[in-house]
Design a protein around this motif. Sequence first.
Motif, mmCIF file in Angstrom:
data_model
loop_
_atom_site.group_PDB
_atom_site.id
_atom_site.type_symbol
_atom_site.label_atom_id
_atom_site.label_comp_id
_atom_site.label_asym_id
_atom_site.label_seq_id
_atom_site.Cartn_x
_atom_site.Cartn_y
_atom_site.Cartn_z
ATOM 1 N N GLY A 1 0.854 -1.175 0.000
ATOM 2 C CA GLY A 1 0.000 0.000 0.000
ATOM 3 C C GLY A 1 0.891 1.225 0.000
ATOM 4 N N HIS A 2 0.338 2.375 -0.351
ATOM 5 C CA HIS A 2 1.098 3.623 -0.284
ATOM 6 C C HIS A 2 0.514 4.449 0.841
ATOM 7 N N GLN A 3 1.334 4.727 1.863
ATOM 8 C CA GLN A 3 0.821 5.238 3.136
ATOM 9 C C GLN A 3 -0.268 4.281 3.629
ATOM 10 N N PHE A 4 0.094 3.033 3.604
ATOM 11 C CA PHE A 4 -0.817 1.932 3.908
ATOM 12 C C PHE A 4 -1.391 2.065 5.313
ATOM 13 N N GLY A 5 -0.533 2.466 6.262
ATOM 14 C CA GLY A 5 -1.005 2.603 7.638
ATOM 15 C C GLY A 5 -2.137 3.595 7.774
ATOM 16 N N ILE B 1 5.157 -7.470 3.567
ATOM 17 C CA ILE B 1 4.362 -6.243 3.533
ATOM 18 C C ILE B 1 5.286 -5.093 3.145
ATOM 19 N N MET B 2 4.856 -4.281 2.183
ATOM 20 C CA MET B 2 5.657 -3.131 1.772
ATOM 21 C C MET B 2 4.774 -1.894 1.718
ATOM 22 N N ASP B 3 5.277 -0.809 2.294
ATOM 23 C CA ASP B 3 4.637 0.489 2.151
ATOM 24 C C ASP B 3 5.501 1.289 1.189
ATOM 25 N N THR B 4 4.998 1.531 -0.010
ATOM 26 C CA THR B 4 5.824 2.144 -1.044
ATOM 27 C C THR B 4 6.176 3.595 -0.732
ATOM 28 N N CYS B 5 5.530 4.195 0.249
ATOM 29 C CA CYS B 5 5.891 5.548 0.670
ATOM 30 C C CYS B 5 7.199 5.548 1.458
ATOM 31 N N ARG C 1 8.045 11.594 -1.918
ATOM 32 C CA ARG C 1 7.495 10.251 -1.738
ATOM 33 C C ARG C 1 6.000 10.223 -2.053
ATOM 34 N N ARG C 2 5.511 11.229 -2.789
ATOM 35 C CA ARG C 2 4.160 11.157 -3.338
ATOM 36 C C ARG C 2 4.128 10.048 -4.371
ATOM 37 N N LEU C 3 3.033 9.301 -4.429
ATOM 38 C CA LEU C 3 2.952 8.196 -5.375
ATOM 39 C C LEU C 3 3.107 8.690 -6.811
#
Length: 261
Positions: free
Chosen positions: A105-109, A146-150, A162-164
């Motif tokens: 997710g991107h900023q998944f949290g 689990i990866m947070d792309t941010c 770090r904006r998508l």
Amino acid sequence: MGEGQLIVSSNVPGRGVAPACPAGALLVAGLDVEWSRNHRVAGGNVPFSYAVAWLVLPGGGARLDAVPVRYFCVHVREAGRTQDLVASAGRVLATVLARASLVAGHQFGSDLAALARVSARPVSGVEAARTAWRRRSLARPGLPRIMDTCYDADHVLGCRSRRLADICRDLGLHASRPELRDASRAVLRRQSVQAAGTAAREKVMVLNLRHALCTALVAAYAAELGRWPGALDINRLLADRLNGAFGWLADPAFAGPPGKG
């Protein structure tokens, strides 16, 4: 497309949540939640749509522009169905955690927190995903990465942002958002939960799905599971692979000049 109080769209065979994983293949899942943002009002951040984009990889070193893309999208049928959406997201997250090799997710949290905050009671799938996100730096045999792309893709990025959208641009992903040419994101969200908001709802679901797909691609790239040659046009990929799942994909404006953001 539609089930109960939720609008559901999927190209997973059998209208399921997760695609089959052939022997030796890997499943990468990118997730994105759309939620109204109002930090000045308690309870003002309200989820109303979410999407899962699946990449079915034959193994390491795949051509990511050529692998099958499956998706599962859900949008509320009308305002006030937030609890139905959260319950659905919990069930889907449980399936994703059970089936995927890599979950991103991107900023998944923040997305998961938005689901948890509005829930009337703890939802097991959401809580399991939040725990997995917090522990994503730990090796967990038998569980997905689990990866947070941010935060977790710095080693492949040359940009400071770090904006998508900026990450995609840096990696050669062309991911314009024509949905936002004639309306702001906030306006589109409001329209999408109205009874007559079918066109806006489709645009939101495609916007949601684009974010999920971009996240899955960035995560697979960062995890060294594959590459794409040169630039990759995400809108063209969606239009080609989704076979008319949304009328918006066939609109000439969809693949036209880049829109806002």
